[in-house]
Design a protein around this motif. Sequence first.
Motif, PDB file in Angstrom:
ATOM      1  N   LYS A  16       0.821  -1.201   0.000  1.00 32.76           N
ATOM      2  CA  LYS A  16       0.000   0.000   0.000  1.00 32.76           C
ATOM      3  C   LYS A  16       0.865   1.265   0.000  1.00 32.76           C
TER       4      LYS A  16
ATOM      5  N   ASP B  39      -0.455   5.337   3.569  1.00 34.36           N
ATOM      6  CA  ASP B  39      -1.020   4.804   4.807  1.00 34.36           C
ATOM      7  C   ASP B  39      -1.579   5.875   5.726  1.00 34.36           C
TER       8      ASP B  39
ATOM      9  N   THR C 200      -8.747  12.698  -7.463  1.00 38.72           N
ATOM     10  CA  THR C 200      -9.811  12.530  -6.469  1.00 38.72           C
ATOM     11  C   THR C 200     -10.386  13.890  -6.083  1.00 38.72           C
TER      12      THR C 200
ATOM     13  N   CYS D 284      -9.745   9.442   1.839  1.00 43.91           N
ATOM     14  CA  CYS D 284      -9.715   8.216   2.651  1.00 43.91           C
ATOM     15  C   CYS D 284     -10.287   7.057   1.850  1.00 43.91           C
ATOM     16  N   GLN D 285     -11.368   7.344   1.120  1.00 35.32           N
ATOM     17  CA  GLN D 285     -11.994   6.298   0.334  1.00 35.32           C
ATOM     18  C   GLN D 285     -11.081   5.878  -0.833  1.00 35.32           C
TER      19      GLN D 285
ATOM     20  N   GLU E 214      -8.200   3.923   0.478  1.00 35.96           N
ATOM     21  CA  GLU E 214      -8.591   2.883   1.438  1.00 35.96           C
ATOM     22  C   GLU E 214      -7.881   3.061   2.772  1.00 35.96           C
TER      23      GLU E 214
ATOM     24  N   ASP F  65      -8.372   4.407   6.715  1.00 36.37           N
ATOM     25  CA  ASP F  65      -9.340   4.712   7.743  1.00 36.37           C
ATOM     26  C   ASP F  65      -8.968   6.084   8.303  1.00 36.37           C
TER      27      ASP F  65
END
Length: 605
Positions: A259, A262, A378, A413-414, A417, A419
């Motif tokens: 990922k 983070d 985004t 955040c979406q 991915e 939180d």
Amino acid sequence: MALVVQKYGGTSVGSTERIKAVAQRVIKTVQQGNSLVVVVSAMGKTTDTLVNLAKEVSTSPCRREMDMLLSTGEQVSIALLSMALKEMGQSAVSLTGAQVGIVTEAEHSRARILQIKTDRLEKHLNQGEVVVVAGFQGISTSEDLEITTLGRGGSDTSAVALAVSLKANRCEIYTDVPGILTTDPRIVPEAQLMEEITADEMLELASLGAKVLHPRAVEIARNYGMPLVVLSSWSDNPGTKVVSPLPKPRSLTGLEITKAVDGVELDNDQAKVALLRIPDSPGIAARLFNEIAQQNLDVDLIIQSIHEGNLNDIAFTVVKKVIKQAEAVAEAIAPSLRSDPTQLDEAEVMVDKRVAKVEISGAGMIGRPGIAAKMFRTLATEGINIEMISTSEVKVSCVIDEADCDRALSSLCQAFEVDSSSLASSTENNPINPDNIPAVRGVALDHNQARLALRHVPDRPGMAAKIFGLLAEKNISVDMIIQSQRCHILNDVPTRDVAFTVAQADGETAKQALEELVKDLDCGEVSVDSAIAKISIVGAGMIGKPGVAAKFFTALAQEQINIQMIATSEIKISCVVAEDEGIKALKAVHDAFNLAGDLEVEVPA
Ligand code: ADP
Ligand code: ASP
Ligand code: MG
């Protein structure tokens, strides 16, 4: 018994004499009761020689054949080191990347490691053999089992990836200098050795020109918490420790493509001050930020963009509660910045209290330009306009309108991915107390950069996404993205200029790609300037310490060096200057922060 991975760079294995010296050091480590995997680079300048051979037969050799050629360099050194070890009575075996099973993407010349098989390594280690592995190379998973390389300087990355996969106790990188120094000792011989440095600081330094470590090696060490030390293969000095924060659990599959992001963070306690139309001459940034520092105001982001003619903009952000003071300083200084007293077009101060900063962070962004582009896309999809952009190797920050901050946070955040409750801070879990870190740990100079400028980009959401999305498709990494603060009205459309830096090798490709885009988007011309140098100061201790930027800019001003661009992140400040002033700038800045030691560092030829 500890398991240790040692890596020896090109100079350390530059001759058969040196290879014998390395063999002795390896045997000493075994005699101390350790199991050992040794990674080696090609001898001396072999890789450069191979590159030159290719140039003699082809003007643009394909990347597959380059990998086939360049991977041979390491094969010579592993065989010779194994022979030398056996000659000295130590059982050893050499293995290529393919023989180990260093599995990479099929991307020639810049492959990332996906996984390292450990069975064959473990079998040899269990038989008491030293395993000598070729650095810098791997094998693709495709049926064709293509030989790949990781990118120049990639043996460091091979070593740390092996250490992590084998769950080794530590990874030692042996090179031709005593460890990580405050700057390149080939330019400043009085550079001082550091006992330790945080992985975040080293990531910045490595990607801003300090080639002592491959940035991806630092990224892997940081992600998996591998103890890493850089030391000289000529002496027994303890070298420099690279200290990582406590790692989160991670899988070893997809090792280098885990990922990328983070953390997503939002800071709505920000306000922006911009000085428009200030003269493009040495000493201006120094005067402004010295005044700000005298008021003890801590500045967060600073950007200075280039502009047509000889007038510039500088913008910076501060916490909201000091905006009045910051504005007063800017207003007081603005009239005196007029370059020509008869000129009507004088400096102007613009203040915006309704801004917020959103950031994505993660060590996996390195060399993956698609990540920043995804952030811009985004925000564009949400119709959010980006006012300022600042990038570092592990973070992309955007200043936006405060009213958009909730939407920005949730969409990011979406998209990544993440939180939003797990807001990651790069200093979180850091075993080093930031109060004990010097404001400036090191200075780096990068001569291999080019600056691109794109004029008159319409000021509406989605433009950054288009520009940097296109460059990401071409795998071009971008640094120091800066938009002008001033709007230029063209055919009734407000436009801004956008400038950024890329590796010099990517300069022309980036220009060609953007020229196509310019036609579609109705922007102005694209220009590229390769005669630039980027000088950067790095230190986790600069957070919350007013005056660091002022000192940096003053050092350049005293040498009459003009600053063409400024960009900052939490732990670094970078300036673009003329290429022929780079070395003078580096020396002046290293001096200004008192980084010199008493002894000169000797670098073996
Ligand atoms: P190796 O062949 O061992 O991998 P490199 O040439 O890749 O060695 O890296 C070591 C070199 O990095 C040194 O010789 C030095 O010139 C250069 N260097 C640049 N910045 C720094 C720094 N901050 N600290 C130490 N070395 C540096
Ligand atoms: N031999 C390769 C290079 O010169 C890899 C390395 O030395 O790390 O780039
Ligand atoms: Mg190297």
